[in-house]
Design an enzyme around this catalytic site. Structure first.
Site, PDB file in Angstrom:
ATOM      1  N   GLU A 278      75.654  76.176 -33.135  1.00 25.14           N
ATOM      2  CA  GLU A 278      75.704  77.490 -32.482  1.00 25.14           C
ATOM      3  C   GLU A 278      77.138  77.921 -32.168  1.00 25.14           C
ATOM      4  O   GLU A 278      77.354  78.800 -31.343  1.00 25.14           O
ATOM      5  CB  GLU A 278      74.854  77.499 -31.196  1.00 25.14           C
ATOM      6  CG  GLU A 278      73.382  77.186 -31.371  1.00 25.14           C
ATOM      7  CD  GLU A 278      72.588  78.231 -32.161  1.00 25.14           C
ATOM      8  OE1 GLU A 278      73.176  79.233 -32.624  1.00 25.14           O
ATOM      9  OE2 GLU A 278      71.377  78.025 -32.318  1.00 25.14           O
TER      10      GLU A 278
ATOM     11  N   HIS B 272      74.086  76.752 -23.632  1.00 31.88           N
ATOM     12  CA  HIS B 272      72.785  77.111 -24.215  1.00 31.88           C
ATOM     13  C   HIS B 272      71.816  75.963 -24.002  1.00 31.88           C
ATOM     14  O   HIS B 272      72.169  74.801 -24.222  1.00 31.88           O
ATOM     15  CB  HIS B 272      72.948  77.386 -25.715  1.00 31.88           C
ATOM     16  CG  HIS B 272      71.656  77.426 -26.467  1.00 31.88           C
ATOM     17  ND1 HIS B 272      70.688  78.380 -26.213  1.00 31.88           N
ATOM     18  CD2 HIS B 272      71.149  76.630 -27.440  1.00 31.88           C
ATOM     19  CE1 HIS B 272      69.649  78.160 -27.013  1.00 31.88           C
ATOM     20  NE2 HIS B 272      69.902  77.104 -27.762  1.00 31.88           N
TER      21      HIS B 272
ATOM     22  N   HIS C 288      67.152  75.123 -23.620  1.00 33.35           N
ATOM     23  CA  HIS C 288      65.794  75.614 -23.832  1.00 33.35           C
ATOM     24  C   HIS C 288      65.030  75.583 -22.506  1.00 33.35           C
ATOM     25  O   HIS C 288      63.970  74.943 -22.411  1.00 33.35           O
ATOM     26  CB  HIS C 288      65.104  74.783 -24.920  1.00 33.35           C
ATOM     27  CG  HIS C 288      65.851  74.777 -26.229  1.00 33.35           C
ATOM     28  ND1 HIS C 288      65.625  73.857 -27.231  1.00 33.35           N
ATOM     29  CD2 HIS C 288      66.830  75.598 -26.702  1.00 33.35           C
ATOM     30  CE1 HIS C 288      66.436  74.119 -28.261  1.00 33.35           C
ATOM     31  NE2 HIS C 288      67.184  75.165 -27.958  1.00 33.35           N
TER      32      HIS C 288
ATOM     33  N   GLU D 247      67.313  84.624  -3.976  1.00 37.68           N
ATOM     34  CA  GLU D 247      68.619  84.258  -4.534  1.00 37.68           C
ATOM     35  C   GLU D 247      68.985  85.061  -5.779  1.00 37.68           C
ATOM     36  O   GLU D 247      70.162  85.268  -6.065  1.00 37.68           O
ATOM     37  CB  GLU D 247      68.600  82.775  -4.956  1.00 37.68           C
ATOM     38  CG  GLU D 247      68.747  81.784  -3.840  1.00 37.68           C
ATOM     39  CD  GLU D 247      70.046  81.951  -3.094  1.00 37.68           C
ATOM     40  OE1 GLU D 247      69.955  82.281  -1.906  1.00 37.68           O
ATOM     41  OE2 GLU D 247      71.113  81.788  -3.693  1.00 37.68           O
TER      42      GLU D 247
ATOM     43  N   HIS E 294      62.892  80.742 -27.618  1.00 35.47           N
ATOM     44  CA  HIS E 294      63.892  79.727 -27.970  1.00 35.47           C
ATOM     45  C   HIS E 294      64.646  79.208 -26.734  1.00 35.47           C
ATOM     46  O   HIS E 294      64.545  78.032 -26.417  1.00 35.47           O
ATOM     47  CB  HIS E 294      64.876  80.311 -29.004  1.00 35.47           C
ATOM     48  CG  HIS E 294      65.935  79.342 -29.445  1.00 35.47           C
ATOM     49  ND1 HIS E 294      66.478  79.337 -30.703  1.00 35.47           N
ATOM     50  CD2 HIS E 294      66.567  78.348 -28.782  1.00 35.47           C
ATOM     51  CE1 HIS E 294      67.380  78.376 -30.792  1.00 35.47           C
ATOM     52  NE2 HIS E 294      67.451  77.760 -29.636  1.00 35.47           N
TER      53      HIS E 294
HETATM   54  O1  2HA Z   1      71.650  72.660 -30.998  1.00 40.71           O
HETATM   55  O2  2HA Z   1      69.558  74.333 -29.540  1.00 40.71           O
HETATM   56  O3  2HA Z   1      69.838  76.530 -30.981  1.00 40.71           O
HETATM   57  C1  2HA Z   1      70.307  72.881 -31.203  1.00 40.71           C
HETATM   58  C2  2HA Z   1      69.930  74.192 -30.676  1.00 40.71           C
HETATM   59  C3  2HA Z   1      70.047  75.325 -31.607  1.00 40.71           C
HETATM   60 ZN    ZN Z   2      68.597  76.153 -29.077  1.00 45.03          ZN
END
Ligand code: 2HA
Ligand code: ZN
Length: 281
Positions: free
Chosen positions: A122, A145, A147, A175, A216
């Site tokens: 990414e 990033h 999930h 909050e 995602h």
């Molecule tokens: O690195 O989360 O979006 C793996 C991920 C791709």
């Molecule tokens: Zn991801």
């Protein structure tokens, strides 16, 4: 080499320890299954200097999306395919420090990515988002990033409208409007790892510090690892409450109202993104 020039052990660098702890915490929270998630942190030259010999690149890799805006900058980045579960035990392979070289066309690997590793898939989204956030905030340093489970869950049951999504999160916990008065950006579903999703994510970063990729995950930004982590943590907690109450048989009886959100924002001196609250007075 004389003692005077001896470099300190990278494994003792505070920024490295923070990254190891943060990725471990993200895994424990269930936000980074398998190789899910990636983090990049801008490092100042003075921060890195005690640990590296200047001009001592281990390897160089070319970039297929040039980033002249970031030329010369140092980043601590998670490796492509890294399991966050394992970073704490194997930082030298699963993390790396890179410097953007050749005017933005190449990356010099300065430390880490042992055994031929490379930066996260990414990286386009990270680099393009760093460029935009730096234009808005000179203290910006981190793109994170992961999930985050309940935020992702909410993208299945909630309409994918930025204002409505933002308001639902604000309504779940006092909050939220204080921590992200600028709200939450949303992309349409897109293929991860591409330059296209990188460009669209970065565009959103003009308005938001937090961007959701439906079905995602989430991109959080900040001036430090704690700052970006705290932002994601707050949104994820609100999303968890949202998912809990919306699966409750009795239904939702009340939320924090728009008028209450408005006085709350005023009390804490933040300005909510316009167009979201509908006030009765
Ligand atoms: O690195 O989360 O979006 C793996 C991920 C791709
Ligand atoms: Zn991801």
């Amino acid at each position: 080499m004389s003692i005077v020039n001896a470099k300190r052990n990278m494994l003792e660098a505070p920024f490295l320890k923070q990254m190891m702890q943060a990725t471990q915490n993200m895994w424990r929270l269930g936000w980074d299954e398998r190789n899910g998630g990636n983090v990049s942190v801008i490092l100042d030259e003075e921060e890195v200097a005690p640990y590296i010999e200047k001009g001592s690149a281990i390897r160089t890799i070319s970039l297929d999306f040039p980033v002249p805006e970031l030329a010369g900058k140092y980043f601590l980045v998670t490796a492509s395919g890294s399991y966050f579960k394992n970073i704490i035990d194997n930082p030298e392979e699963l993390l790396g420090i890179i410097q953007v070289a050749d005017g933005g066309n190449e990356l010099d690997i300065i430390w880490g990515f042992a055994n031929g590793g490379k930066p996260t898939s990414e990286l386009p989204s990270h680099f393009m988002s760093h460029i935009v956030r730096l234009e808005h905030d000179e203290n910006h340093r981190v793109i994170m990033h992961n999930h985050a489970t309940n935020v992702v869950a909410m993208t299945f049951t909630h309409e994918l409208d930025e204002a409505a999504f933002t308001k639902s999160l604000w309504q779940m916990e006092s909050e939220c409007i204080i921590v992200f008065p600028d709200g939450v950006g949303l992309l349409p579903w897109m293929i991860p790892g591409t330059t296209e999703i990188g460009k669209e994510t970065a565009k959103k970063m003009n308005e938001y510090r937090l961007v959701v990729w439906p079905h995602h995950g989430i991109f959080g930004t900040g001036s430090s690892i704690d700052d970006a982590f705290g932002l994601i943590e707050t949104a994820e907690k609100a999303a968890q409450i949202y998912m809990l109450i919306h699966s409750h048989r009795g239904g939702v009886k009340q939320v924090i109202t728009d008028d209450q959100l408005s006085v709350l924002a005023e009390a804490f001196g933040v300005i909510p993104k316009p167009g979201i609250l509908q006030l009765t007075k």
